[in-house]
Write an enzyme that holds these catalytic residues in place. Sequence first.
Site, PDB file in Angstrom:
ATOM      1  N   HIS A 118       1.140  -1.567   0.141  1.00 55.81           N
ATOM      2  CA  HIS A 118       0.343  -0.397   0.216  1.00 55.81           C
ATOM      3  C   HIS A 118       1.580   0.979  -0.016  1.00 55.81           C
ATOM      4  O   HIS A 118       2.060   1.116   0.891  1.00 55.81           O
ATOM      5  CB  HIS A 118      -0.700  -0.025   1.386  1.00 55.81           C
ATOM      6  CG  HIS A 118      -1.965  -1.319   0.843  1.00 55.81           C
ATOM      7  ND1 HIS A 118      -2.867  -0.907   2.287  1.00 55.81           N
ATOM      8  CD2 HIS A 118      -1.921  -2.275   0.807  1.00 55.81           C
ATOM      9  CE1 HIS A 118      -3.866  -2.417   2.140  1.00 55.81           C
ATOM     10  NE2 HIS A 118      -3.378  -2.808   0.439  1.00 55.81           N
ATOM     11  N   GLU A 165       0.893   4.080   1.289  1.00 53.80           N
ATOM     12  CA  GLU A 165       1.383   4.228   2.833  1.00 53.80           C
ATOM     13  C   GLU A 165       2.599   3.706   3.400  1.00 53.80           C
ATOM     14  O   GLU A 165       3.328   3.850   4.096  1.00 53.80           O
ATOM     15  CB  GLU A 165       0.153   4.411   4.234  1.00 53.80           C
ATOM     16  CG  GLU A 165      -0.668   5.348   3.843  1.00 53.80           C
ATOM     17  CD  GLU A 165      -1.862   4.862   2.812  1.00 53.80           C
ATOM     18  OE1 GLU A 165      -3.237   5.508   3.058  1.00 53.80           O
ATOM     19  OE2 GLU A 165      -1.679   4.036   2.466  1.00 53.80           O
ATOM     20  N   CYS A 168      -6.698   2.287   5.428  1.00 51.20           N
ATOM     21  CA  CYS A 168      -6.995   0.852   5.646  1.00 51.20           C
ATOM     22  C   CYS A 168      -6.660   0.697   7.300  1.00 51.20           C
ATOM     23  O   CYS A 168      -5.451   1.237   7.354  1.00 51.20           O
ATOM     24  CB  CYS A 168      -6.310  -0.249   4.820  1.00 51.20           C
ATOM     25  SG  CYS A 168      -5.202  -0.432   4.831  1.00 51.20           S
ATOM     26  N   CYS A 216      -2.561   0.085   7.563  1.00 50.84           N
ATOM     27  CA  CYS A 216      -2.067   1.470   7.261  1.00 50.84           C
ATOM     28  C   CYS A 216      -2.193   2.709   7.933  1.00 50.84           C
ATOM     29  O   CYS A 216      -1.028   3.471   7.858  1.00 50.84           O
ATOM     30  CB  CYS A 216      -2.076   1.869   5.494  1.00 50.84           C
ATOM     31  SG  CYS A 216      -2.027   1.374   4.311  1.00 50.84           S
TER      32      CYS A 216
END
Length: 159
Positions: free
Chosen positions: A54, A56, A83, A86
Amino acid sequence: MTERDDTFTALTVQRAQENVDVGGKPFACLLVRDGEVVVEASNHVAQTGDPTAHAEILAIRQAAEQGITDLRGFDAYVTAYPCPMCLGALYYAQPDRVVYAVSREEEGEHYEDGNRLMSLATFYDEYAKAPEDRALAAEQGHVDGATAPFADWTARHSS
Protein backbone atom coordinates in the site's frame (compact mmCIF):
# COMPACT_ATOMS: atom_id res chain seq x y z
CA MET A 1 -6.78 23.41 6.26
CA THR A 2 -4.47 25.65 4.35
CA GLU A 3 -3.96 26.31 0.67
CA ARG A 4 -0.73 24.32 0.94
CA ASP A 5 -2.72 21.36 2.33
CA ASP A 6 -5.03 21.57 -0.67
CA THR A 7 -2.02 21.61 -3.00
CA PHE A 8 -0.50 18.48 -1.46
CA THR A 9 -3.88 16.76 -1.35
CA ALA A 10 -4.36 17.50 -5.06
CA LEU A 11 -0.88 16.14 -5.79
CA THR A 12 -1.75 12.95 -3.93
CA VAL A 13 -4.87 12.51 -6.05
CA GLN A 14 -2.82 13.20 -9.20
CA ARG A 15 -0.27 10.53 -8.21
CA ALA A 16 -3.10 8.06 -7.55
CA GLN A 17 -4.55 8.76 -10.99
CA GLU A 18 -1.12 8.28 -12.57
CA ASN A 19 -0.90 4.92 -10.82
CA VAL A 20 -4.32 3.90 -12.16
CA ASP A 21 -3.17 4.96 -15.64
CA VAL A 22 -0.31 2.41 -15.49
CA GLY A 23 -2.47 -0.41 -14.11
CA GLY A 24 -2.12 0.25 -10.38
CA LYS A 25 -4.68 0.88 -7.67
CA PRO A 26 -5.98 4.40 -6.89
CA PHE A 27 -3.85 5.23 -3.87
CA ALA A 28 -0.86 7.47 -3.20
CA CYS A 29 0.92 8.92 -0.18
CA LEU A 30 3.15 11.95 0.25
CA LEU A 31 5.29 12.52 3.34
CA VAL A 32 5.80 16.25 3.71
CA ARG A 33 8.12 18.12 6.10
CA ASP A 34 8.44 21.89 6.27
CA GLY A 35 6.37 22.31 3.11
CA GLU A 36 8.54 19.97 1.03
CA VAL A 37 7.66 16.52 -0.30
CA VAL A 38 10.31 14.20 1.14
CA VAL A 39 8.78 10.90 0.03
CA GLU A 40 6.03 9.99 -2.38
CA ALA A 41 4.72 6.53 -3.09
CA SER A 42 1.81 4.90 -4.85
CA ASN A 43 0.11 1.60 -4.17
CA HIS A 44 1.92 -1.27 -5.92
CA VAL A 45 -0.28 -4.20 -4.94
CA ALA A 46 -1.42 -4.77 -8.54
CA GLN A 47 2.09 -4.36 -9.92
CA THR A 48 3.85 -6.64 -7.42
CA GLY A 49 1.19 -8.99 -6.07
CA ASP A 50 2.31 -7.98 -2.55
CA PRO A 51 -0.85 -7.28 -0.51
CA THR A 52 1.16 -5.06 1.86
CA ALA A 53 2.42 -2.77 -0.93
CA HIS A 54 0.00 0.00 0.00
CA ALA A 55 1.13 3.57 -0.63
CA GLU A 56 1.45 4.44 3.07
CA ILE A 57 3.51 1.33 3.81
CA LEU A 58 5.81 1.96 0.84
CA ALA A 59 6.23 5.62 1.82
CA ILE A 60 7.19 4.65 5.38
CA ARG A 61 9.67 2.09 4.01
CA GLN A 62 11.19 4.67 1.65
CA ALA A 63 11.54 7.10 4.54
CA ALA A 64 13.33 4.42 6.56
CA GLU A 65 15.69 3.81 3.64
CA GLN A 66 16.59 7.51 3.90
CA GLY A 67 17.31 7.08 7.62
CA ILE A 68 14.00 8.63 8.69
CA THR A 69 12.68 6.27 11.36
CA ASP A 70 10.27 8.65 13.06
CA LEU A 71 7.82 10.85 11.18
CA ARG A 72 7.41 13.49 13.86
CA GLY A 73 7.50 16.81 12.03
CA PHE A 74 5.91 15.24 8.92
CA ASP A 75 2.40 15.30 7.53
CA ALA A 76 1.15 12.29 5.58
CA TYR A 77 -1.12 13.15 2.66
CA VAL A 78 -3.12 10.20 1.36
CA THR A 79 -5.72 9.62 -1.30
CA ALA A 80 -8.24 7.90 0.95
CA TYR A 81 -8.63 7.48 4.70
CA PRO A 82 -6.11 4.73 5.56
CA CYS A 83 -7.11 1.10 5.84
CA PRO A 84 -6.48 -0.51 9.25
CA MET A 85 -3.07 -1.86 8.16
CA CYS A 86 -1.89 1.54 6.98
CA LEU A 87 -3.45 3.35 9.89
CA GLY A 88 -1.58 1.04 12.27
CA ALA A 89 1.67 1.67 10.41
CA LEU A 90 1.08 5.42 10.58
CA TYR A 91 0.50 5.21 14.32
CA TYR A 92 3.85 3.44 14.66
CA ALA A 93 5.58 5.95 12.35
CA GLN A 94 4.11 8.94 14.24
CA PRO A 95 3.50 11.68 11.67
CA ASP A 96 2.04 14.87 13.11
CA ARG A 97 -1.17 14.33 11.14
CA VAL A 98 -2.79 12.56 8.22
CA VAL A 99 -4.64 14.54 5.55
CA TYR A 100 -6.91 12.45 3.33
CA ALA A 101 -8.66 13.43 0.10
CA VAL A 102 -11.51 10.92 0.21
CA SER A 103 -13.46 9.47 3.15
CA ARG A 104 -14.08 5.73 3.46
CA GLU A 105 -17.69 6.32 2.44
CA GLU A 106 -16.72 8.33 -0.65
CA GLU A 107 -14.19 5.67 -1.62
CA GLY A 108 -16.80 2.95 -1.16
CA GLU A 109 -19.17 4.65 -3.61
CA HIS A 110 -16.70 3.93 -6.43
CA TYR A 111 -14.28 1.25 -5.26
CA GLU A 112 -14.24 -2.06 -3.40
CA ASP A 113 -11.04 -3.75 -2.35
CA GLY A 114 -12.29 -6.53 -0.12
CA ASN A 115 -11.68 -10.24 -0.13
CA ARG A 116 -13.20 -13.40 1.36
CA LEU A 117 -12.53 -12.14 4.91
CA MET A 118 -13.68 -8.54 4.69
CA SER A 119 -15.05 -5.69 2.62
CA LEU A 120 -14.24 -2.02 2.73
CA ALA A 121 -17.40 -1.54 4.80
CA THR A 122 -16.59 -4.27 7.36
CA PHE A 123 -12.78 -4.16 7.62
CA TYR A 124 -12.57 -1.59 10.42
CA ASP A 125 -15.29 -3.36 12.41
CA GLU A 126 -13.26 -6.58 12.49
CA TYR A 127 -10.78 -4.98 14.91
CA ALA A 128 -13.43 -4.23 17.51
CA LYS A 129 -14.40 -7.90 17.71
CA ALA A 130 -12.80 -10.42 20.04
CA PRO A 131 -10.16 -12.45 18.15
CA GLU A 132 -12.33 -15.58 18.24
CA ASP A 133 -15.23 -13.67 16.61
CA ARG A 134 -13.29 -12.25 13.65
CA ALA A 135 -13.51 -13.54 10.08
CA LEU A 136 -9.81 -14.44 10.23
CA ALA A 137 -9.47 -17.32 12.68
CA ALA A 138 -6.85 -16.79 15.39
CA GLU A 139 -5.97 -18.87 18.40
CA GLN A 140 -3.14 -18.68 20.88
CA GLY A 141 -0.61 -21.48 20.84
CA HIS A 142 0.98 -22.74 24.05
CA VAL A 143 4.76 -22.86 24.42
CA ASP A 144 6.78 -22.83 27.62
CA GLY A 145 8.90 -19.70 27.85
CA ALA A 146 7.08 -17.91 25.03
CA THR A 147 7.52 -14.54 26.75
CA ALA A 148 11.29 -14.99 27.22
CA PRO A 149 12.32 -13.01 24.09
CA PHE A 150 10.19 -10.08 25.25
CA ALA A 151 11.62 -10.15 28.77
CA ASP A 152 15.14 -10.43 27.34
CA TRP A 153 14.61 -7.47 25.00
CA THR A 154 13.29 -5.34 27.88
CA ALA A 155 16.25 -6.32 30.09
CA ARG A 156 18.70 -5.34 27.31
CA HIS A 157 16.99 -2.02 26.52
CA SER A 158 15.81 -0.69 29.88
CA SER A 159 17.74 2.15 31.40
